[in-house]
Design an enzyme around this catalytic site. Structure first.
Site, PDB file in Angstrom:
ATOM      1  N   ASP A 292       0.806  -1.222   0.000  1.00  7.15           N
ATOM      2  CA  ASP A 292       0.000   0.000   0.000  1.00  7.15           C
ATOM      3  C   ASP A 292       0.844   1.278   0.000  1.00  7.15           C
ATOM      4  OD1 ASP A 292      -2.607  -1.112  -0.118  1.00  7.15           O
ATOM      5  OD2 ASP A 292      -2.379  -1.755   1.946  1.00  7.15           O
TER       6      ASP A 292
ATOM      7  N   MET B  62      -3.201   8.530  -0.736  1.00  5.34           N
ATOM      8  CA  MET B  62      -4.441   7.899  -0.266  1.00  5.34           C
ATOM      9  C   MET B  62      -5.038   8.600   0.961  1.00  5.34           C
ATOM     10  SD  MET B  62      -4.908   5.332  -2.344  1.00  5.34           S
ATOM     11  CE  MET B  62      -4.102   6.140  -3.723  1.00  5.34           C
TER      12      MET B  62
ATOM     13  N   VAL C 118      -7.306   3.016   1.295  1.00  2.75           N
ATOM     14  CA  VAL C 118      -6.756   2.319   0.134  1.00  2.75           C
ATOM     15  C   VAL C 118      -7.832   1.341  -0.338  1.00  2.75           C
ATOM     16  CG1 VAL C 118      -4.749   1.111  -0.787  1.00  2.75           C
ATOM     17  CG2 VAL C 118      -4.540   2.407   1.332  1.00  2.75           C
TER      18      VAL C 118
ATOM     19  N   TYR D 187     -10.018  -0.646   2.269  1.00  2.00           N
ATOM     20  CA  TYR D 187      -9.485  -0.602   3.635  1.00  2.00           C
ATOM     21  C   TYR D 187      -9.125   0.814   4.041  1.00  2.00           C
ATOM     22  CZ  TYR D 187      -8.526  -4.823   6.332  1.00  2.00           C
ATOM     23  OH  TYR D 187      -8.631  -5.899   7.173  1.00  2.00           O
TER      24      TYR D 187
ATOM     25  N   TYR E 206      -6.557   2.835   6.926  1.00  2.00           N
ATOM     26  CA  TYR E 206      -5.534   2.768   7.963  1.00  2.00           C
ATOM     27  C   TYR E 206      -5.483   4.119   8.661  1.00  2.00           C
ATOM     28  CZ  TYR E 206      -4.143  -1.440   5.524  1.00  2.00           C
ATOM     29  OH  TYR E 206      -4.147  -2.678   4.941  1.00  2.00           O
TER      30      TYR E 206
ATOM     31  N   HIS F 296      -4.219 -11.065  10.242  1.00  2.00           N
ATOM     32  CA  HIS F 296      -5.673 -10.900  10.231  1.00  2.00           C
ATOM     33  C   HIS F 296      -6.419 -12.195   9.913  1.00  2.00           C
ATOM     34  CE1 HIS F 296      -9.223  -8.041   9.180  1.00  2.00           C
ATOM     35  NE2 HIS F 296      -9.570  -9.015   9.985  1.00  2.00           N
TER      36      HIS F 296
HETATM   37 CU   LIG Z   1      -7.134  -7.090   7.428  1.00  2.00          CU
END
Ligand SMILES: [Cu+2]
Length: 634
Positions: A294, A303, A374, A377, A379, A588
């Site tokens: 990313d 982003m 991104v 997702y 962050y 994850h």
């Molecule tokens: Cu994840």
């Protein structure tokens, strides 16, 4: 340059425009080219150290650009003050970062392509406006033979069930497009398999969640600072309590913290995130290409999204904007890209004296944060500075998980069931923090510090003895370190040339958290591209050009040209200017509770003073109110 107060200030919109214009004038960069990145070439450490307010500032930009006609990539240094090209280098092995323009152009181009419309039609999708085409970058090993050497993207397809509904609720399973990003044309349609649509609920917007009543039992909780904040922001310079630092920002790392000092003593020259590697651990046809870099592919700066008062940040907030640019070299502003505020953080220290009562201090922390989105997702990055010299770096992952549908009884074992015949693949988020610590100066040595239980013996009859072993890391090979739960290994950055009043050298400790191994075959092409994630810590001697742990160009990369290449020199890292590369993140294993939108998953690490001070530097924090003190004090 007008409006530049400090050599570390990020490029302004005018400077970005000027850099592009100089290259157009002197290197024939025409409209068939794209600018992948235009950023400040940061001044050297001595330049930063010697700079005084009002002094002369020479500005340089580093530009990556490429020709869409022949795909050739160039890296330029543009001397902005002199309006000339200082260097212009061909990059034979580079495929520049993916760009926002390409993402949007690809989406627009494909949705108009009759072959795409037909493929969607075969699946009963006729409203193309509700389709989202999500382009990803390739690893070199996966680019189809026929398209090798080109700039190639592959795309997922998603479908909104209605206007305003979640873009990532409904995967169009088994349908992918392969795209030539330079010619912006469809190369291949992969229509691999089709799954009967399950009946799912992938919506998070309240009006679209069936039968949901929102909670009504929340009373207002307000953060009020009637006399204003306790920090002072002057341009990009920030002072709070005894802390001082400068805030930077670039397309790839997003927010960067420079010249972090406590009470005028240097702690870090520069703190940032240098790479993020997100391998999806699912070998099935919809996911085997899904390894996101990313930072190297998309860039945390590009982003970054604007923050909203009362939503993203609460209370008295100071914001900084960021200036990014498109592929024509045209700048644009991201308003409120960085949020700066103070948090109440419960108790800093306390003791209750049975005779005289309690002495309590509340902890206040200074928080600098920015959010990136991104694709599916988000962050959220928080750097927190505490009154006792601690620094905490927290990352929160949220957003929408990637999901896929499967036929009844055919659930792949590489993910978790989150909805009817829908699973979310397991994946890992590896973050690489680049920590250029300068603890009381540049001459630092890193020690692995570990606890060891001594064997039972005459001096240790009860088996209680515990000692701390400090091992200096003298070379880059020794600097490759892994987390060890058994010994509670951490790493101290020590300045042997400066002692505290106890006579021990000053230091700061990197306290790991959220570190995990790659769990991948060493010969895996994914790991070959990202050797950096193979260790928890790498240590290198400072080199201004060594910034990207998986290499400068990770789009379609074949192997890691960053940390493994640099550290192969096995340079000395003793009593010198060291850079720590700390690898941590989120392993994850997906959960049903993370669907249809994921609550934040939080991970952090700390930088803690060890002998940097003679005693608790938070002793001088005043009580919040008179009754927070013991009887003696009042
Ligand atoms: Cu994840």
């Amino acid at each position: 340059m007008a409006g530049i107060a400090h050599p570390l200030d990020p490029l302004t919109g005018d400077e970005i425009r000027l850099a592009a214009a100089i290259l157009r004038r002197d290197q024939s960069v025409d409209e068939r080219w794209r600018f992948a990145s235009i950023e400040l070439r940061e001044p050297s450490k001595p330049t930063v150290r010697d700079f005084t307010a009002g002094g002369e500032i020479r500005r340089e930009a580093v530009v990556i650009c490429w020709s869409r006609d022949d795909g050739q990539v160039y890296k330029a240094v543009v001397a902005l003050s002199e309006e000339r090209v200082a260097s212009w280098e061909h990059q034979p092995d580079g495929q520049p970062n993916m760009t926002v323009d390409e993402f949007h152009e690809c989406d627009a181009t494909l949705r108009r392509d009759p072959r795409v419309i037909e493929a969607l039609g075969r699946r009963g999708i006729t409203d193309v406006d509700r389709v989202l085409i999500d382009t990803w970058a390739y690893g070199a090993h996966l680019v189809p033979e026929a398209h090798r050497g080109g700039r190639v993207g592959w795309a997922d397809v998603w479908y909104r069930s209605q206007e305003g509904s979640s873009p990532y609720a409904n995967p169009v399973t088994g349908l992918h497009f392969v795209v030539d990003l330079n010619r912006m044309e469809l190369l291949e349609i992969e229509d691999i398999h089709q799954v009967d649509e399950p009946s799912t609920m992938g919506e998070y917007v309240p009006s679209l969640v069936p039968g949901q009543q929102q909670r009504t039992d929340l009373k207002p909780l307000e953060v009020v600072q009637p006399e204003g904040v306790s920090f002072a922001l002057d341009g990009n310079g920030l002072e709070w309590q005894k802390w001082s630092l400068r805030v930077g920002f670039n397309h790839r790392e997003g927010m960067v913290l420079h010249t972090v000092a406590y009470d005028g003593r240097s702690v870090a020259h520069r703190l940032s995130f240098a790479e993020m590697v997100v391998p999806y651990r699912d070998p099935t046809t919809d996911h085997y290409r899904r390894t996101a870099f990313d930072i190297g592919e998309w860039g945390l700066g590009f982003m970054t999204t604007s923050l909203e008062l009362g939503c993203d940040c609460l209370g008295e907030i100071a914001y900084l904007d960021a200036v990014m640019h498109d592929t024509r070299g045209e700048p644009y502003r991201i308003p409120n890209a960085i949020c700066i505020h103070e948090d109440d953080d419960a108790v800093l220290w306390k003791h209750v004296d049975a005779r005289y009562g309690a002495e309590v201090r509340r902890s206040r922390r200074l928080v600098l944060s920015f959010h990136v989105t991104v694709a599916n997702y988000e962050y959220l990055v928080y750097w927190r500075f505490y009154q006792d010299g601690n620094i905490e770096c927290e990352v929160r992952a949220t957003g929408i998980m990637v999901t896929t549908h499967f036929e009844q009884g055919r659930q792949p074992p590489y993910g978790t069931l989150v909805d009817e015949r829908t699973y979310a693949p397991f994946h890992q988020h590896f973050l690489v923090a680049r920590l250029d610590l300068d603890v009381d100066g540049e001459a630092n040595t890193v020690y692995a510090t570990e606890s060891e239980a001594l064997p039972v013996g005459p001096d240790n009859p009860h088996g209680l003895a515990l000692v701390q072993r400090d091992t200096p890391l003298r070379t880059e090979q020794a600097g490759k370190q892994d987390y060890d739960w058994q010994s509670q290994r951490a790493w101290k950055v020590v300045n042997e040339n400066v002692s505290n009043s106890l006579g021990t050298p000053v230091g700061y400790k990197l306290v790991p958290g959220g570190a995990f191994p790659p769990m991948m075959d060493p010969e895996s092409p994914v790991l070959r591209r990202a050797r950096a994630i193979g260790h928890t810590l790498w240590v290198t001697p400072f080199h201004p050009e060594e910034r990207w742990p998986c290499g400068e160009f990770v789009v379609q990369s074949d192997h890691d040209r960053g940390l493994p290449a640099w550290t192969a020199q096995d340079r000395s890292i003793e009593d010198t200017d060291v850079v720590l590369w700390y690898v941590f993140g989120i392993h994850h294993v997906t959960r049903p509770e993370e669907w249809p939108v994921m609550s934040v998953d939080t991970v952090s690490f700390w930088l803690k003073p060890v002998g940097f001070f003679d005693r608790n530097p938070g002793l001088d924090v005043p009580p919040n109110a008179p009754h927070c003190q013991s009887q003696e004090d009042r």
